[in-house]
Design a protein around this motif. Structure first.
Motif, PDB file in Angstrom:
ATOM      1  N   LEU A   1       8.256  31.041   8.924  1.00 42.71           N
ATOM      2  CA  LEU A   1       8.697  30.554  10.227  1.00 42.71           C
ATOM      3  C   LEU A   1       8.258  31.511  11.333  1.00 42.71           C
ATOM      4  CD1 LEU A   1      10.459  28.292  11.569  1.00 42.71           C
ATOM      5  CD2 LEU A   1      12.261  30.009  11.643  1.00 42.71           C
ATOM      6  N   LEU A   2       8.428  32.799  11.073  1.00 41.85           N
ATOM      7  CA  LEU A   2       8.022  33.788  12.071  1.00 41.85           C
ATOM      8  C   LEU A   2       6.533  33.665  12.370  1.00 41.85           C
ATOM      9  CD1 LEU A   2       9.990  37.027  11.078  1.00 41.85           C
ATOM     10  CD2 LEU A   2      10.276  35.598  13.112  1.00 41.85           C
TER      11      LEU A   2
ATOM     12  N   ASP B   1       4.602  31.112  12.021  1.00 38.17           N
ATOM     13  CA  ASP B   1       4.305  29.880  12.746  1.00 38.17           C
ATOM     14  C   ASP B   1       4.828  29.928  14.178  1.00 38.17           C
ATOM     15  OD1 ASP B   1       3.085  29.016  10.516  1.00 38.17           O
ATOM     16  OD2 ASP B   1       4.552  27.482   9.976  1.00 38.17           O
ATOM     17  N   GLN B   2       5.852  30.712  14.417  1.00 40.36           N
ATOM     18  CA  GLN B   2       6.302  30.859  15.799  1.00 40.36           C
ATOM     19  C   GLN B   2       5.247  31.583  16.631  1.00 40.36           C
ATOM     20  OE1 GLN B   2      10.607  32.070  14.695  1.00 40.36           O
ATOM     21  NE2 GLN B   2      10.674  31.622  16.878  1.00 40.36           N
TER      22      GLN B   2
ATOM     23  N   TYR C   1       1.790  31.778  15.928  1.00 41.29           N
ATOM     24  CA  TYR C   1       0.576  30.988  16.104  1.00 41.29           C
ATOM     25  C   TYR C   1       0.870  29.632  16.748  1.00 41.29           C
ATOM     26  CZ  TYR C   1      -2.171  34.480  13.765  1.00 41.29           C
ATOM     27  OH  TYR C   1      -2.810  35.652  13.454  1.00 41.29           O
ATOM     28  N   GLY C   2       2.072  29.128  16.540  1.00 37.34           N
ATOM     29  CA  GLY C   2       2.451  27.905  17.231  1.00 37.34           C
ATOM     30  C   GLY C   2       2.446  28.111  18.724  1.00 37.34           C
ATOM     31  N   LEU C   3       3.112  29.145  19.165  1.00 36.66           N
ATOM     32  CA  LEU C   3       3.116  29.444  20.597  1.00 36.66           C
ATOM     33  C   LEU C   3       1.700  29.668  21.093  1.00 36.66           C
ATOM     34  CD1 LEU C   3       5.066  30.338  23.093  1.00 36.66           C
ATOM     35  CD2 LEU C   3       4.028  32.558  22.586  1.00 36.66           C
TER      36      LEU C   3
END
Lengths: 216, 216
Positions: free
Chosen positions: B178-179, B181-182, B184-186
């Motif tokens: 989750l971290l 993806d937070q 690279y998502g951002l």
DNA sequence: TCTTGACGAGACTGACGGTCTCGTTAAAGT
DNA sequence: ACTTTAACGAGACCGTCAGTCTCGTCAAGA
């Protein structure tokens, strides 16, 4: 996005016999009228293909054939393929529900995040949305509307956070824009790449990550 | 990405005396060798077009012409247009520097995030990368390659976090995926939408948001 | 009945990704 | 030198698709 051409007849009624075609722009409508059933058929077909297409691109011919319509009829009323798909989705897709306001930031945030994740997983919108984003990559018109749409979503979530901060549930100097983008960034990243789930547990953990682990 | 065609003549026929390549799949190479200069010219041309194209699509013919090369030469060594573009970008763009390992998770994470943000902002990679992602939307082959690439990036960051967790700088039950993806998502969300900055301050605040505000 | 314009059908154009063929040319073995 | 092999540049060719054009037909008004 109806995109009707302006054929309103603001004529001064000297049309037929008098001066004739003196002013070119205004003339009363004559001839066969637009068939509303055809518009519906096109929109229906486009939406159905959008929903059924698992990421596969949608051709104009497919829409026309599914609607039992000639391609020219399609291009008579919409300027491009993207406009049709857009119209199909916005005309009938889900309306934006207002965000919750329970008085607890954690509850509100969890609700919004979980609802967003759920909506994207719920058939049949996921494939339609994925296809739409794909099409937007090569269709500036679609891209612009999608940008507007995501902006509205961000504003909604920003409001929720703002209320929470006003209540003191968030430090005054916390960067709300960053928080918003952490939510939607993660969402789109996982939604489009599909390498990790967007389930309830993920929503729960994301909420905790953003606000700190729950004290309860 | 070599993609040599398999035309192995697995003849027993003691063709070359003394070579001893008894195994069928191996046959000594004969004929004209691959011209490295051609490869460079293609990659150079592709990168230049990629950099100069402000979002505009890039055609194979344009790459071939700019490189002074036949199309077939291009397809002899790369399986698709997307592969060439990706190769051009990864071959000369940021080398994957090994992630830092200073002993401090906060420092390492801040470094990786800031470096990622910086790299995307630094001309001329931004337009090139944006064009590449656009192409990926209609090129399944490229999409797959990009998926592999992003996966590798995630794995790298995951390692950094894992080391930090092993040191006790992160709770043992923290969701590292989750971290990652937070981050690279951002990154991708802001990079592709362009509605908010990816500067040092953002990197700093993101790091703090993920690890909790610094105690220092 | 006559004009107008929407309609279905489908041929057509222009781009583009990708393949195929051809004549040429460089690298290796004999 | 001669032969074999495969890379090379050039460009014809194919299939697909967005968008246009044409044609015969059909509905609505004058």
């Amino acid at each position: 996005m109806g995109e009707d051409r302006a054929m309103e007849a603001n004529d001064a009624e000297d049309s037929a016999p008098g001066t004739g075609p003196g002013d070119a722009t205004a003339r009363p409508h004559t001839g066969r009228r637009r068939n509303e059933a055809v518009r519906q058929a096109i929109l229906d077909a486009a939406l159905r293909l959008l929903v059924e297409s698992e990421g596969a691109p949608i051709t104009v011919e497919a829409v026309a054939r599914a609607a039992g319509v000639g391609k020219q009829t399609l291009y008579r009323w919409w300027p491009s393929k993207g406009a049709v798909l857009l119209d199909a989705l916005t005309d009938r897709a889900g309306q934006d529900v207002p965000p919750p306001d329970t008085g607890s930031l954690r509850d509100d945030l969890r609700t919004v995040v979980a609802a967003t994740f759920d909506a994207a997983r719920r058939a049949p919108w996921a494939p339609a949305l994925r296809t739409l984003v794909r099409e937007a990559a090569t269709d500036p018109h679609l891209a612009e509307l999608l940008r507007t749409y995501t902006g509205a979503r961000r504003a909604l979530l920003h409001e929720v956070l703002d209320r929470g901060r006003a209540r003191g549930e968030l430090p005054a100097d916390r960067d709300l824009d960053l928080l918003v983008d952490q939510v939607y960034g993660l969402f789109w990243y996982r939604f489009l790449l599909g390498h990790a789930p967007l389930d309830r547990a993920a929503a729960e953990r994301l909420t905790d990550s953003l606000l700190g682990p729950g004290t309860a």
